[in-house]
Design an enzyme around this catalytic site. Structure first.
Site, short mmCIF file in Angstrom:
data_model
loop_
_atom_site.label_atom_id
_atom_site.label_comp_id
_atom_site.label_asym_id
_atom_site.label_seq_id
_atom_site.Cartn_x
_atom_site.Cartn_y
_atom_site.Cartn_z
N LYS A 1 0.82 -1.21 0.00
CA LYS A 1 0.00 0.00 0.00
C LYS A 1 0.86 1.26 0.00
O LYS A 1 0.62 2.20 -0.77
CB LYS A 1 -0.91 0.01 1.23
N ASN A 2 1.87 1.28 0.86
CA ASN A 2 2.66 2.49 1.03
C ASN A 2 3.60 2.76 -0.14
O ASN A 2 4.18 3.84 -0.24
CB ASN A 2 3.46 2.43 2.34
N CYS B 1 -5.86 8.57 9.28
CA CYS B 1 -5.94 7.90 10.58
C CYS B 1 -5.73 8.86 11.73
O CYS B 1 -5.04 9.87 11.61
CB CYS B 1 -4.88 6.80 10.68
N ARG C 1 0.43 14.47 11.87
CA ARG C 1 1.36 14.19 10.77
C ARG C 1 1.36 15.41 9.85
O ARG C 1 0.74 15.42 8.80
CB ARG C 1 0.94 12.92 10.03
N ASP D 1 4.76 0.90 11.96
CA ASP D 1 3.60 0.19 11.43
C ASP D 1 3.52 -1.26 11.91
O ASP D 1 2.54 -1.95 11.63
CB ASP D 1 3.62 0.20 9.89
N ARG E 1 -8.44 -0.62 4.61
CA ARG E 1 -7.62 0.42 4.01
C ARG E 1 -6.24 -0.10 3.62
O ARG E 1 -5.62 0.41 2.68
CB ARG E 1 -7.46 1.61 4.97
#
Length: 416
Positions: free
Chosen positions: A22-23, A116, A121, A304, A396
């Site tokens: 995903k990232n 999130c 951030r 993570d 997600r």
């Protein structure tokens, strides 16, 4: 709203295919804005965040076609330079359209991001870097409005290591005039994966994989074909699942060389791990041993994976200490784990976990993406039924997690 019902106590045995990261996929999709040519991407994961990003890119005028994990992008007819609040608010990675739009079209208007609730951030490092490259930036009514006839190469030193900041500035620098040097750049494998795609598109980048990226801007980029890197966080999550529940699983389509710290910790836990070029096998026959760790930027222990390893520590022998240095609100899963019988106490940015022999199933609520995964792991190791609510967080970042776990013996089902 969907929920997950898990009946714990079953060992995991079999094979799981790991999806694309995903990232890595999110910034790579945004790179399609940098060229009028076709960008063909393989191994794109079927995730809610990917769907959201593709919806945003379509709204900007990017042509998108999808077929069985392959996404083809074409940016020949971009019709809008504005990323609206209603899309950006659901996913902070939407900020990654800022650099490409500004670099190629000289203007961008992007809503301040949401996402999130794991802590602040800020995007100030993105703005600072683009301003250093000559952009005029104003923030009005919740939108970042950036303009520049053409960005100019310069030396940018970020105040902190920022993954999305590095990605945004890297993409912007590929079309800037002259040489841009990014100091204190993030070194995550996902950043490196983006850089490799940009090079395939004609970018000139040196220092890939280091904290100093040197980019010589070019007039234009062209299309390319690229396969998204394997998801190291999904990989490590399933390794933690077998560490907590026991069993013997083989993960396919993944890599061990981008998981060194996590694998070292799993060895300490007691997992027997063997690996090849594109597979990892994990065997666990005993109760795990408690491990201490401190999250930090790559190549250190990933934030993570903090919640998932904490779930393992909850059923481990001994007492462990976990320190979170990246996000201030990333212990929100602790209260829910304690509902399952875990013994966790929090002191500021640190947690102390006293392992228990058996967790007991209960209704719990997911609060963010990785917290969701940690509750799944705890539920697999618990006695009885665990019902996890708000699993839209899980969707997600994990591609059909319940399907993959069911295939290796977990008793887990999605309830509509």
């Amino acid at each position: 709203m969907d929920k997950l019902l898990i009946t714990g106590g079953y060992r995991l045995n079999g094979e799981i295919a790991i999806s694309g990261a995903k990232n890595a996929a999110l910034p790579i999709l945004c790179a399609g804005l940098l060229t009028a040519g076709d960008v063909i991407l393989h191994n794109v994961p079927a995730l809610q965040d990917v769907s959201t990003m593709l919806k945003l890119l379509r709204q900007l005028g990017l042509s998108v076609t999808q077929h069985e994990g392959v996404v083809t992008l074409n940016g020949a007819a971009i019709s809008s330079l504005e990323a609206p609040y209603d899309l950006v608010k659901t996913m902070r990675a939407s900020i990654l359209v800022l650099g490409p739009l500004l670099a190629r079209f000289g203007e961008a208007k992007v809503s301040l991001p949401g996402g999130c609730a794991i802590g602040s951030r800020p995007v100030d490092q993105h703005i600072k870097g683009l301003q250093a490259m000559g952009a005029e930036i104003t923030i009005e009514a919740g939108y970042i409005h950036a303009k520049a006839k053409r960005l100019k190469g310069t030396r940018v030193v970020t105040d902190m290591i920022t993954v999305t900041g590095t990605e945004n500035l890297l993409m912007a620098a590929t079309l800037a005039e002259g040489v841009t040097i990014l100091e204190n750049a993030a070194r995550e494998p996902e950043v490196t994966d983006l850089a490799h795609l940009l090079v395939a598109m004609g970018a000139k980048i040196e220092g890939i994989g280091t904290d100093r990226l040197v980019i010589e801007g070019v007039e234009r980029l062209h299309g390319a074909t690229h396969a998204v890197i394997a998801d190291r966080i999904e990989t490590a999550t399933f390794l933690c699942a077998v560490a907590a529940a026991g069993g013997d699983i083989t993960l396919k389509n993944t890599r061990s060389d981008i998981l060194d710290v996590a694998i070292d910790k799993l060895h300490e836990v007691g997992v027997v791990i063997t690996s090849g070029p594109d597979w990892i096998r994990a065997q666990m026959a005993a109760r795990p041993k408690a491990v201490n760790f401190r999250t930090t930027e790559y190549p250190g222990f990933p934030t993570d994976m903090q919640a998932q390893f904490m779930a393992v520590n909850c059923v481990a022998q001994g007492v462990s200490h976990v320190t979170e240095t990246i996000f201030e609100n990333r212990f929100m899963h602790v209260q829910e784990m304690n509902r399952l019988g875990a013994q966790i106490t929090i002191d500021g940015h640190s947690a102390m976990i006293t392992g228990v022999e058996q967790l007991v199933g209960a209704p719990v609520m997911a609060t963010d993406l990785r917290a969701s995964a940690s509750l799944v792991i705890a539920g697999l190791a618990a006695q009885g039924e665990t019902l996890i609510e708000r699993i839209y967080h899980l969707d997600r970042g994990y591609d059909r997690m319940e399907v993959k776990l069911s295939a290796v013996g977990a008793h887990i089902e999605r309830i509509k």
